[in-house]
Design a protein around this motif. Sequence first.
Motif, PDB file in Angstrom:
ATOM      1  N   SER A 181       0.778  -0.892  -0.166  1.00  0.00           N
ATOM      2  CA  SER A 181      -0.061   0.242  -0.185  1.00  0.00           C
ATOM      3  C   SER A 181       1.065   1.277  -0.029  1.00  0.00           C
ATOM      4  O   SER A 181       1.707   1.649   0.168  1.00  0.00           O
ATOM      5  N   ALA A 182       0.693   2.594  -0.149  1.00  0.00           N
ATOM      6  CA  ALA A 182       1.363   3.684  -0.693  1.00  0.00           C
ATOM      7  C   ALA A 182       1.597   3.706   1.036  1.00  0.00           C
ATOM      8  O   ALA A 182       2.971   4.233   1.232  1.00  0.00           O
ATOM      9  N   THR A 183       0.986   4.140   2.058  1.00  0.00           N
ATOM     10  CA  THR A 183       1.344   4.266   3.745  1.00  0.00           C
ATOM     11  C   THR A 183       1.922   3.624   4.332  1.00  0.00           C
ATOM     12  O   THR A 183       3.633   3.730   4.189  1.00  0.00           O
ATOM     13  N   ALA A 184       2.291   1.935   3.385  1.00  0.00           N
ATOM     14  CA  ALA A 184       3.439   1.195   3.503  1.00  0.00           C
ATOM     15  C   ALA A 184       4.753   1.107   2.907  1.00  0.00           C
ATOM     16  O   ALA A 184       5.965   1.264   3.876  1.00  0.00           O
ATOM     17  N   ARG A 185       4.302   1.747   1.881  1.00  0.00           N
ATOM     18  CA  ARG A 185       5.502   1.938   1.585  1.00  0.00           C
ATOM     19  C   ARG A 185       6.016   2.959   1.425  1.00  0.00           C
ATOM     20  O   ARG A 185       7.558   3.240   1.629  1.00  0.00           O
ATOM     21  N   ALA A 186       5.248   4.302   1.375  1.00  0.00           N
ATOM     22  CA  ALA A 186       6.018   5.569   2.904  1.00  0.00           C
ATOM     23  C   ALA A 186       6.522   5.346   3.554  1.00  0.00           C
ATOM     24  O   ALA A 186       7.364   6.382   3.945  1.00  0.00           O
ATOM     25  N   ALA A 187       6.345   4.602   4.650  1.00  0.00           N
ATOM     26  CA  ALA A 187       6.813   4.132   6.063  1.00  0.00           C
ATOM     27  C   ALA A 187       8.092   3.323   5.592  1.00  0.00           C
ATOM     28  O   ALA A 187       9.584   3.877   6.315  1.00  0.00           O
ATOM     29  N   PHE A 188       8.420   3.140   4.444  1.00  0.00           N
ATOM     30  CA  PHE A 188      10.053   2.044   4.450  1.00  0.00           C
ATOM     31  C   PHE A 188      10.575   2.932   3.987  1.00  0.00           C
ATOM     32  O   PHE A 188      11.868   3.113   4.401  1.00  0.00           O
ATOM     33  N   ALA A 189       9.810   3.862   2.547  1.00  0.00           N
ATOM     34  CA  ALA A 189      10.653   4.560   1.830  1.00  0.00           C
ATOM     35  C   ALA A 189      10.722   5.530   2.551  1.00  0.00           C
ATOM     36  O   ALA A 189      12.294   6.307   2.334  1.00  0.00           O
ATOM     37  N   ARG A 190      10.014   6.752   3.214  1.00  0.00           N
ATOM     38  CA  ARG A 190      10.694   8.041   3.961  1.00  0.00           C
ATOM     39  C   ARG A 190      10.229   8.241   5.060  1.00  0.00           C
ATOM     40  O   ARG A 190       9.293   8.831   5.174  1.00  0.00           O
ATOM     41  N   PRO A 191      11.377   7.408   5.692  1.00  0.00           N
ATOM     42  CA  PRO A 191      10.998   7.126   7.451  1.00  0.00           C
ATOM     43  C   PRO A 191      10.958   9.061   7.688  1.00  0.00           C
ATOM     44  O   PRO A 191      12.006   9.254   7.781  1.00  0.00           O
ATOM     45  N   SER A 192      10.171   9.145   8.973  1.00  0.00           N
ATOM     46  CA  SER A 192      10.399  10.648  10.017  1.00  0.00           C
ATOM     47  C   SER A 192      11.133  10.634  11.076  1.00  0.00           C
ATOM     48  O   SER A 192      10.645  10.082  12.178  1.00  0.00           O
ATOM     49  N   PRO A 193      12.785  10.372  11.113  1.00  0.00           N
ATOM     50  CA  PRO A 193      13.191  10.387  12.288  1.00  0.00           C
ATOM     51  C   PRO A 193      12.606  11.315  13.340  1.00  0.00           C
ATOM     52  O   PRO A 193      12.184  12.261  13.217  1.00  0.00           O
ATOM     53  N   ARG A 194      12.384  11.169  14.380  1.00  0.00           N
ATOM     54  CA  ARG A 194      11.279  12.198  15.230  1.00  0.00           C
ATOM     55  C   ARG A 194      12.304  13.330  16.485  1.00  0.00           C
ATOM     56  O   ARG A 194      12.385  13.216  17.617  1.00  0.00           O
ATOM     57  N   VAL A 195      12.961  13.600  15.591  1.00  0.00           N
ATOM     58  CA  VAL A 195      13.759  14.848  16.170  1.00  0.00           C
ATOM     59  C   VAL A 195      12.990  15.511  17.294  1.00  0.00           C
ATOM     60  O   VAL A 195      13.468  15.683  18.428  1.00  0.00           O
ATOM     61  N   ALA A 196      12.320  16.491  16.538  1.00  0.00           N
ATOM     62  CA  ALA A 196      11.966  17.487  17.295  1.00  0.00           C
ATOM     63  C   ALA A 196      11.008  16.578  18.393  1.00  0.00           C
ATOM     64  O   ALA A 196      11.124  17.091  19.099  1.00  0.00           O
ATOM     65  N   GLU A 197       9.903  15.895  17.986  1.00  0.00           N
ATOM     66  CA  GLU A 197       8.594  15.061  18.918  1.00  0.00           C
ATOM     67  C   GLU A 197       9.886  15.051  20.503  1.00  0.00           C
ATOM     68  O   GLU A 197       9.646  14.767  21.540  1.00  0.00           O
ATOM     69  N   ALA A 198      11.143  13.874  20.118  1.00  0.00           N
ATOM     70  CA  ALA A 198      12.391  13.739  20.871  1.00  0.00           C
ATOM     71  C   ALA A 198      12.443  14.534  22.086  1.00  0.00           C
ATOM     72  O   ALA A 198      12.753  15.295  23.547  1.00  0.00           O
ATOM     73  N   ARG A 199      13.066  16.056  21.547  1.00  0.00           N
ATOM     74  CA  ARG A 199      13.315  16.884  22.112  1.00  0.00           C
ATOM     75  C   ARG A 199      11.974  17.013  22.947  1.00  0.00           C
ATOM     76  O   ARG A 199      12.330  18.513  24.459  1.00  0.00           O
ATOM     77  N   CYS A 200      11.035  17.412  22.365  1.00  0.00           N
ATOM     78  CA  CYS A 200       9.746  18.057  22.693  1.00  0.00           C
ATOM     79  C   CYS A 200       9.774  17.705  24.258  1.00  0.00           C
ATOM     80  O   CYS A 200       9.178  18.144  25.727  1.00  0.00           O
ATOM     81  N   ALA A 277      -1.217  13.775  25.050  1.00  0.00           N
ATOM     82  CA  ALA A 277      -1.309  13.168  23.431  1.00  0.00           C
ATOM     83  C   ALA A 277      -1.772  13.584  22.898  1.00  0.00           C
ATOM     84  O   ALA A 277      -1.602  13.407  21.701  1.00  0.00           O
ATOM     85  N   ASP A 278      -3.102  13.859  23.661  1.00  0.00           N
ATOM     86  CA  ASP A 278      -3.349  15.071  22.430  1.00  0.00           C
ATOM     87  C   ASP A 278      -2.824  16.050  22.252  1.00  0.00           C
ATOM     88  O   ASP A 278      -2.373  16.791  21.087  1.00  0.00           O
ATOM     89  N   GLY A 279      -1.725  16.925  23.698  1.00  0.00           N
ATOM     90  CA  GLY A 279      -1.628  17.905  23.049  1.00  0.00           C
ATOM     91  C   GLY A 279       0.161  17.668  22.017  1.00  0.00           C
ATOM     92  O   GLY A 279       0.033  18.718  21.253  1.00  0.00           O
ATOM     93  N   PHE A 280       0.442  16.046  22.303  1.00  0.00           N
ATOM     94  CA  PHE A 280       1.728  16.188  21.198  1.00  0.00           C
ATOM     95  C   PHE A 280       0.864  15.648  19.611  1.00  0.00           C
ATOM     96  O   PHE A 280       1.349  16.120  19.160  1.00  0.00           O
ATOM     97  N   ARG A 281      -0.536  15.233  19.266  1.00  0.00           N
ATOM     98  CA  ARG A 281      -1.457  15.196  18.476  1.00  0.00           C
ATOM     99  C   ARG A 281      -0.927  16.550  17.651  1.00  0.00           C
ATOM    100  O   ARG A 281      -0.783  16.438  16.743  1.00  0.00           O
ATOM    101  N   ALA A 282      -1.242  16.976  18.594  1.00  0.00           N
ATOM    102  CA  ALA A 282      -2.069  18.804  17.978  1.00  0.00           C
ATOM    103  C   ALA A 282      -0.957  19.606  17.456  1.00  0.00           C
ATOM    104  O   ALA A 282      -0.321  20.426  16.524  1.00  0.00           O
ATOM    105  N   ARG A 283       0.068  19.584  18.136  1.00  0.00           N
ATOM    106  CA  ARG A 283       1.882  19.736  17.811  1.00  0.00           C
ATOM    107  C   ARG A 283       2.327  19.488  17.181  1.00  0.00           C
ATOM    108  O   ARG A 283       3.037  20.324  15.708  1.00  0.00           O
ATOM    109  N   PHE A 284       2.797  17.850  16.494  1.00  0.00           N
ATOM    110  CA  PHE A 284       3.222  17.134  15.777  1.00  0.00           C
ATOM    111  C   PHE A 284       2.603  16.303  14.322  1.00  0.00           C
ATOM    112  O   PHE A 284       3.432  15.949  13.751  1.00  0.00           O
ATOM    113  N   GLY A 285       0.976  16.393  14.502  1.00  0.00           N
ATOM    114  CA  GLY A 285       0.918  15.581  13.198  1.00  0.00           C
ATOM    115  C   GLY A 285       1.250  14.053  13.336  1.00  0.00           C
ATOM    116  O   GLY A 285       0.366  13.647  12.836  1.00  0.00           O
TER     117      GLY A 285
END
Lengths: 326, 326
Positions: A181-200, A277-285
């Motif tokens: 699926s497009a979602t699964a493919r993107a998860a493999f091909a273009r992962p997003s390291p959670r840099v800003a999330e970790a710092r927050c 969790a809600d604030g996290f989701r709102a901030r980072f999507g």
Amino acid sequence: MGRTVRLGRGGEFDLIRRLAEEGSLPPEVMIGPGDDGAVLAGGWVVSTDLSIEGVHFERAWITNEEVGFRAAAAAVSDLAAMAADPVGLLVSCAAAPNGEVDVEAVQTGIRALAQSVGACVIGGDLSRSPGPLILDVVAIGRADWPVQRDGAEPGDHVWVTGRLGGAAAAVRAWTSGAAPSATARAAFARPSPRVAEARCLVEQEAVDAMIDLSDGLAGDAAHIAAASGVSITLEATRLPIGEGLEGLGRDVALDLALHGGEDYELCFVTDPGAVDADGFRARFGVEVTRVGTVGEGEGVWLVDDEGPARRLERGGFDHWAVEGTT
Amino acid sequence: MGRTVRLGRGGEFDLIRRLAEEGSLPPEVMIGPGDDGAVLAGGWVVSTDLSIEGVHFERAWITNEEVGFRAAAAAVSDLAAMAADPVGLLVSCAAAPNGEVDVEAVQTGIRALAQSVGACVIGGDLSRSPGPLILDVVAIGRADWPVQRDGAEPGDHVWVTGRLGGAAAAVRAWTSGAAPSATARAAFARPSPRVAEARCLVEQEAVDAMIDLSDGLAGDAAHIAAASGVSITLEATRLPIGEGLEGLGRDVALDLALHGGEDYELCFVTDPGAVDADGFRARFGVEVTRVGTVGEGEGVWLVDDEGPARRLERGGFDHWAVEGTT
């Protein structure tokens, strides 16, 4: 004095243990082998990550640019796991001299990932390869408060960012001759390291231990458990299974989420009630989901509906090719 | 602001140029792509070096321990070139899962080299390989006064440590089915990165520019010439040809010393009269030889007896396998 961290079970980790000489770290090394990265005086964090054709990816699966992007993402994800700010990448690259691989496209992908996290390429090595495309990306960052794996305490909650198993579902599709699926493919091909999330999370002083999910939640949670001297119990019904994985059947989806690997999400441990969790989701999507609890004892356990908890075991060392993608 | 350095000609260097984005280095990066290592705030120097079976070595040539030793030596030699003190190594290693390679022996060799220069292994990555044994060694050190390639000035003298061409002579023997001499074999299998020698030279404030000899004197001197905006003229009769190479005939010996590569000696540039060669030899048991002179213009030139100076050209990117050792 520097210190080393206890690792979970598995062949790779035995080898890393032997490679390191416990107790002999020089004073400029604050954290040595066994965590996501080594930490040097001045808060510099350094990690290195191999991406090899036929082991970590096949060129038929993704573009050359995506090969570079995900190799760099995997390396930067180790910095995120320690709440470090990426600064620079060193890229070692070996390609066959037959011109089949567009090395510049690989580089474009590496640069795109670097730019996305505020880093740039500051060095590297280039060589001919006798066959497979080989990348080793060294990620260098800075952390005022590098987060380790050894701070989990009984009663803490265990969380993950994002959804799990998507990259593994893509590999499963490719190796069975299907298109993911497009979602699964993107998860493999273009992962997003959670840099800003970790710092927050770390700025909120919420995190007792953290790791990035490269080997799969079961194996990576085992590193936190071993380093912290605790057990971790995961709840199957809480796991944020990747979009569309339910179609594979619940057992397969659960297996991919627990053992598939290469999610490059964060797994972290906090005091109860510390995460909004809600604030996290709102901030980072990005979702953040409580998946389990820290307890006394050792190992990683799974509870599922009404059955008894079962211990999850795994080794290290191998990647996709275990499934026959050589 | 960080800065980048001009590189000599050749495919590898074109790619490294494009990989880097000139002028966009973050302020924590003091020296970016193009020198032997990147330099970060606090004096940290980081370099990375690939060693791949079938390209940089064959396992039939040397022991697994020597494979590790020389891979680590090659990486540490980049630190020596910047007069940095080695602190830690990160080792990425991929081996075929058939058990043919004794990875622990490789690690033993890496540790031995690390200990010989006062460093230790502080991290790494282990993976399966689809074929060749693959090592990427990241060397991290500290330098109060990192020496670059761009300080050579017309009138300066050009020096090298040790003797040249031995490692290349060993490869020449192996690839023609012969056994190399013990001296040539040792030059290939157990190079000595000139860490203490470099530090001593820099403490005496003798060095205007320095590089380690990995691609061969001709090519590496070209990096100094390009970075400094000068020409370098080498004198054939002064070159310290490796022991026993004369038996191959003068032209072959000269070619190996100029173009063979993987000597892991230092090439450095000083004011005239700044080097006490006898004192250096007495202290380190290693020769230091004046091999040429810096002039106006560009490129690297060779003068030999009475003929006109001829320009030495070379590319980058490939290693031994060019000779057919795949």
